[in-house]
Write a protein that holds these residues in place. Structure first.
Motif, mmCIF file in Angstrom:
data_model
loop_
_atom_site.group_PDB
_atom_site.id
_atom_site.type_symbol
_atom_site.label_atom_id
_atom_site.label_comp_id
_atom_site.label_asym_id
_atom_site.label_seq_id
_atom_site.Cartn_x
_atom_site.Cartn_y
_atom_site.Cartn_z
ATOM 1 N N SER A 32 0.667 -1.053 0.099
ATOM 2 C CA SER A 32 -0.037 -0.023 0.026
ATOM 3 C C SER A 32 0.745 1.149 0.027
ATOM 4 N N ALA A 33 2.063 1.084 0.929
ATOM 5 C CA ALA A 33 2.759 2.305 0.808
ATOM 6 C C ALA A 33 3.502 2.521 -0.460
ATOM 7 N N ILE A 84 6.870 5.496 -0.486
ATOM 8 C CA ILE A 84 8.007 4.743 -0.319
ATOM 9 C C ILE A 84 8.213 4.085 -1.822
ATOM 10 N N THR A 85 9.494 4.076 -2.096
ATOM 11 C CA THR A 85 9.694 3.264 -3.420
ATOM 12 C C THR A 85 9.622 1.668 -3.266
ATOM 13 N N ALA A 86 9.628 1.113 -4.352
ATOM 14 C CA ALA A 86 9.803 -0.396 -4.293
ATOM 15 C C ALA A 86 11.013 -0.844 -3.668
ATOM 16 N N GLN A 110 12.796 0.923 -1.651
ATOM 17 C CA GLN A 110 12.758 1.239 -0.069
ATOM 18 C C GLN A 110 11.940 0.029 0.714
ATOM 19 N N ARG A 111 10.975 -0.256 -0.053
ATOM 20 C CA ARG A 111 10.062 -1.440 0.692
ATOM 21 C C ARG A 111 10.803 -2.654 0.874
ATOM 22 N N ASP A 112 11.549 -3.160 -0.235
ATOM 23 C CA ASP A 112 12.257 -4.247 -0.404
ATOM 24 C C ASP A 112 13.495 -4.119 0.862
ATOM 25 N N ASP A 113 14.110 -3.068 1.219
ATOM 26 C CA ASP A 113 15.110 -2.818 2.100
ATOM 27 C C ASP A 113 14.283 -3.152 3.309
ATOM 28 N N LEU A 114 13.318 -2.655 3.640
ATOM 29 C CA LEU A 114 12.669 -2.611 4.933
ATOM 30 C C LEU A 114 12.128 -3.874 5.216
#
Length: 54
Positions: free
Chosen positions: A12-13, A19-21, A23-27
């Motif tokens: 959703s973010a 956030i970018t994809a 950034q999501r992957d890193d998170l």
């Protein structure tokens, strides 16, 4: 290792541009690493109401 709620929230973010994809992957990588080492805890509190108009 992250559950469906975290997956849904991060998707959703990304969809909303928060956030970018990448950034999501890193998170998600960081959350998974923290969960493996026992350094991650997540809890969710929900409230439900049942009301009736007299």
């Amino acid at each position: 290792m992250t559950g469906p709620l975290v997956q849904m929230m991060t998707a959703s973010a990304v969809a909303e541009g928060a956030i970018t994809a990448a950034q999501r992957d890193d998170l998600l990588d960081q959350l998974n690493a923290a969960a493996r080492s026992g350094d991650f805890h997540m809890s969710v509190t929900m409230f439900a109401y049942l009301v009736r108009k007299p």
